[in-house]
Design a protein around this motif. Structure first.
Motif, PDB file in Angstrom:
ATOM      1  N   GLN A 454       0.792  -1.171  -0.032  1.00  0.00           N
ATOM      2  CA  GLN A 454      -0.009   0.041   0.045  1.00  0.00           C
ATOM      3  C   GLN A 454       0.849   1.332   0.043  1.00  0.00           C
ATOM      4  O   GLN A 454       0.719   2.460  -0.734  1.00  0.00           O
ATOM      5  N   ARG A 455       1.956   1.305   0.675  1.00  0.00           N
ATOM      6  CA  ARG A 455       2.697   2.365   0.935  1.00  0.00           C
ATOM      7  C   ARG A 455       3.646   2.781  -0.257  1.00  0.00           C
ATOM      8  O   ARG A 455       3.627   3.866  -0.873  1.00  0.00           O
ATOM      9  N   ALA A 456       4.036   1.489  -1.100  1.00  0.00           N
ATOM     10  CA  ALA A 456       4.873   1.614  -2.201  1.00  0.00           C
ATOM     11  C   ALA A 456       3.844   2.246  -3.437  1.00  0.00           C
ATOM     12  O   ALA A 456       4.263   2.934  -4.244  1.00  0.00           O
ATOM     13  N   ASN A 457       2.679   1.893  -3.233  1.00  0.00           N
ATOM     14  CA  ASN A 457       1.750   1.927  -4.422  1.00  0.00           C
ATOM     15  C   ASN A 457       1.338   3.858  -4.286  1.00  0.00           C
ATOM     16  O   ASN A 457       1.066   4.259  -5.306  1.00  0.00           O
ATOM     17  N   HIS A 458       1.309   4.019  -3.075  1.00  0.00           N
ATOM     18  CA  HIS A 458       0.950   5.242  -2.814  1.00  0.00           C
ATOM     19  C   HIS A 458       1.820   6.332  -3.282  1.00  0.00           C
ATOM     20  O   HIS A 458       1.717   7.429  -3.721  1.00  0.00           O
ATOM     21  N   TYR A 459       3.241   6.074  -3.284  1.00  0.00           N
ATOM     22  CA  TYR A 459       4.193   6.912  -3.679  1.00  0.00           C
ATOM     23  C   TYR A 459       4.460   6.647  -5.259  1.00  0.00           C
ATOM     24  O   TYR A 459       5.597   7.332  -5.586  1.00  0.00           O
ATOM     25  N   GLY A 460       3.770   5.606  -5.629  1.00  0.00           N
ATOM     26  CA  GLY A 460       4.014   5.549  -7.254  1.00  0.00           C
ATOM     27  C   GLY A 460       5.566   4.911  -7.603  1.00  0.00           C
ATOM     28  O   GLY A 460       6.019   4.938  -8.601  1.00  0.00           O
ATOM     29  N   THR A 461       5.901   4.047  -6.553  1.00  0.00           N
ATOM     30  CA  THR A 461       7.190   3.228  -6.703  1.00  0.00           C
ATOM     31  C   THR A 461       6.900   1.768  -6.494  1.00  0.00           C
ATOM     32  O   THR A 461       7.497   1.006  -5.545  1.00  0.00           O
ATOM     33  N   PRO A 462       6.108   1.223  -7.347  1.00  0.00           N
ATOM     34  CA  PRO A 462       6.009  -0.203  -6.898  1.00  0.00           C
ATOM     35  C   PRO A 462       7.241  -1.182  -7.440  1.00  0.00           C
ATOM     36  O   PRO A 462       7.775  -0.949  -8.630  1.00  0.00           O
ATOM     37  N   GLY A 463       7.717  -1.948  -6.675  1.00  0.00           N
ATOM     38  CA  GLY A 463       8.747  -2.903  -7.167  1.00  0.00           C
ATOM     39  C   GLY A 463       9.461  -3.376  -5.792  1.00  0.00           C
ATOM     40  O   GLY A 463       9.132  -3.304  -4.671  1.00  0.00           O
ATOM     41  N   TYR A 464      10.298  -4.534  -6.151  1.00  0.00           N
ATOM     42  CA  TYR A 464      10.721  -5.236  -4.904  1.00  0.00           C
ATOM     43  C   TYR A 464      11.555  -4.712  -4.045  1.00  0.00           C
ATOM     44  O   TYR A 464      11.419  -4.771  -3.015  1.00  0.00           O
ATOM     45  N   LYS A 465      12.538  -3.910  -4.610  1.00  0.00           N
ATOM     46  CA  LYS A 465      13.664  -3.169  -3.648  1.00  0.00           C
ATOM     47  C   LYS A 465      12.911  -2.192  -2.756  1.00  0.00           C
ATOM     48  O   LYS A 465      13.180  -2.277  -1.485  1.00  0.00           O
ATOM     49  N   VAL A 466      11.864  -1.707  -3.177  1.00  0.00           N
ATOM     50  CA  VAL A 466      10.878  -0.592  -2.247  1.00  0.00           C
ATOM     51  C   VAL A 466      10.420  -1.241  -1.178  1.00  0.00           C
ATOM     52  O   VAL A 466      10.362  -0.867  -0.096  1.00  0.00           O
ATOM     53  N   VAL A 467       9.700  -2.258  -1.638  1.00  0.00           N
ATOM     54  CA  VAL A 467       8.673  -3.073  -0.525  1.00  0.00           C
ATOM     55  C   VAL A 467       9.764  -3.865   0.311  1.00  0.00           C
ATOM     56  O   VAL A 467       9.421  -3.735   1.675  1.00  0.00           O
ATOM     57  N   LYS A 468      10.831  -4.295   0.040  1.00  0.00           N
ATOM     58  CA  LYS A 468      11.614  -5.059   1.024  1.00  0.00           C
ATOM     59  C   LYS A 468      12.324  -3.634   2.039  1.00  0.00           C
ATOM     60  O   LYS A 468      12.403  -4.115   3.147  1.00  0.00           O
ATOM     61  N   ILE A 469      12.660  -2.519   1.426  1.00  0.00           N
ATOM     62  CA  ILE A 469      13.326  -1.312   2.220  1.00  0.00           C
ATOM     63  C   ILE A 469      12.303  -1.048   3.291  1.00  0.00           C
ATOM     64  O   ILE A 469      12.572  -0.838   4.445  1.00  0.00           O
TER      65      ILE A 469
END
Length: 506
Positions: A454-469
């Motif tokens: 949800q947080r990654a989608n909100h900021y428009g940065t969907p991806g494995y690395k972003v979700v992992k951080i």
């Protein structure tokens, strides 16, 4: 002795020596000697019978003068010359060696005479002509066929012709083939037996690799597939000794006959046309000719005598299969005729037996069947059974796009939206990245992974690395973002920039 007897008959009839000599039977000097001996023994009197040839030979046989010396000058080197001659070394070479290394002073003529004596002392090699009873045996061989250009495809290929000749009648079966593989060898045997409507008791062959894996005079090793064929048709295999083709001279003559009488001045449209012409020739011209050895037509001898004495064909034709020893590669596959077939991964590095029929390929470890496949007909193909792969490989193969979308939807709508967006990339195939996102569930749980998405989608940065951080820093556990639910719904219903009218007006 015939001439002496003829001379004595004419002398008894009163012919003079001059008259007898005028016929050029014998000279006058010799006639005088014969008349003298005949007069002493009373052979000229008509009332006494003429002597037999044995008596005449003792008196008149020519006595050859003995040479001055019967011992050859090469006698001291007899043993060495005998060894060299047996090894196939020429007489001129032997003579030059003796002159150069042993001080021999004689001429080559003495060497020539000496070698002639050695040859005369050798026991002659007298071949034994083999005889066969009707239905007892056939002889089999391959011959080199012509290059055939297929008029329909334009393909040019090399051919061989298979020949099986019945030893008694000399009737034969012949067929053009494109290779000499085990499958071709077995198939030709089946068609030949069906053509004869019977099976001979013995099949005499040479040591072709499609039949004999190890040639030996005493104990040859038979190809496993050919041994099964012999058991199924109830005939015995009789391989010739290595490098001794005279043992199957009947079929050798048949091969030469096809090369000399059938192949010249013929044209073939394709392989089928060549076989049609060959079969017609065998059943007409070749089958009805007067054979040079039997002095009868082979087809007549076969039909009248030998056909009824052949063993009956089996009611159920035996399965013709090719066997091969194969090794399991590290990818859990074996290779057979350019194609690959899978086996259970636990057998990697093992040697297996592969049985190939016309439709199936079966693999055995000793006597246990470990895998079966439908035989591939192309080249460079691969047949893989999923259960043969290790669990990790099976899981990787199962985790395709639909599986990933389904798994993401089970986690939550935000995760599903992120996976959908990642698969929508126009440049990269982000399968590994998606699988990595879904794998974070094992470590952080479905709830935290959904919050991170949800947080990654909100900021428009969907991806494995972003979700992992986000998960590593615990950012998913912060307060909910404003208008989060509407944004998540937007991603779920169709895309990042797709909004309905009510959302836009708000």
């Amino acid at each position: 002795m015939y001439q002496y007897r003829n001379v004595l008959v004419r002398m008894r009839q009163g012919d003079s020596d001059r008259d007898i000599a005028r016929s050029k039977t014998m000279g006058r000097k010799k006639l005088a000697q014969v008349r003298e001996i005949a007069s002493e023994r009373g052979w000229l009197a008509p009332e006494f019978p003429l002597p037999d040839d044995g008596v005449l030979s003792t008196l008149f046989e020519r006595r050859e003068a003995l040479p001055v010396s019967c011992i050859s000058t090469l006698e001291p080197w007899r043993d060495q010359i005998t060894k060299w001659h047996a090894a196939g070394i020429q007489g001129t070479t032997i003579h030059a060696t003796l002159v150069r290394n042993h001080g021999f002073t004689g001429s080559y003529s003495s060497m020539y005479r000496f070698l002639g004596q050695l040859v005369s002392l050798q026991q002659p090699d007298v071949p034994l002509r083999l005889t066969f009873k009707p239905g007892e045996a056939v002889q089999v061989d391959f011959g080199a066929g012509p290059l055939i250009t297929d008029v329909y495809t334009g393909e040019i290929f090399k051919t061989w012709f298979f020949v099986m000749t019945l030893c008694w009648s000399r009737h034969q079966y012949a067929e053009f083939v494109r290779d000499q593989t085990v499958a071709t060898w077995l198939g030709c045997h089946r068609r030949a037996f069906e053509s004869f409507s019977g099976v001979p008791s013995r099949v005499i062959i040479d040591n072709a690799k499609c039949a004999i894996t190890k040639a030996c005079v005493y104990e040859p090793d038979v190809q496993r597939a050919y041994a099964e064929c012999a058991e199924g048709y109830a005939f015995k295999i009789d391989p010739c000794p290595p490098r001794d083709p005279q043992k199957k001279g009947i079929v050798e003559a048949g091969v030469k006959y096809i090369k000399g009488s059938f192949l010249p001045l013929r044209e073939f449209r394709d392989l089928d046309d060549a076989n049609r012409q060959l079969q017609a020739w065998v059943m007409n011209e070749a089958g009805n000719r007067i054979h040079g050895t039997t002095r009868e037509a082979p087809l007549k001898r076969f039909a009248e005598v030998e056909k009824s004495l052949l063993n009956a064909l089996p009611s159920v034709p035996p399965e013709l299969a090719s066997w091969a020893k194969v090794k399991v590669h590290r990818d859990a596959h074996v290779q057979y005729e350019t194609n690959h077939y899978s086996v259970p991964f636990r057998l990697i590095g093992c040697d297996l037996w592969l049985k190939a029929t016309g439709t199936m390929v079966t693999l055995y470890r000793e006597h246990e069947a470990v895998a079966s496949h439908v035989r591939l007909t192309g080249k460079g193909l691969r047949d893989t059974v999923t259960d043969h792969m290790p669990p990790e490989a099976q899981a990787w193969q199962m985790q395709d796009t639909q599986w990933c979308l389904k798994s993401a939807l089970q986690i939550g709508p935000a995760c599903h939206a992120m996976v959908h967006a990642m698969f929508g990339d126009h440049v990269l195939i982000k399968m590994r990245a998606v699988q990595g996102v879904l794998r974070l569930k094992q470590k952080y749980g479905a709830a935290r992974l959904e919050a991170a998405c949800q947080r990654a989608n909100h900021y428009g940065t969907p991806g494995y690395k972003v979700v992992k951080i986000i998960l590593e820093k615990g950012l998913d556990q912060l307060a909910p973002l404003a208008a989060f639910d509407a944004l998540a719904t937007t991603y779920t219903q169709g895309g990042r920039f797709c909004r309905d009218t009510q959302t836009i007006l708000q």
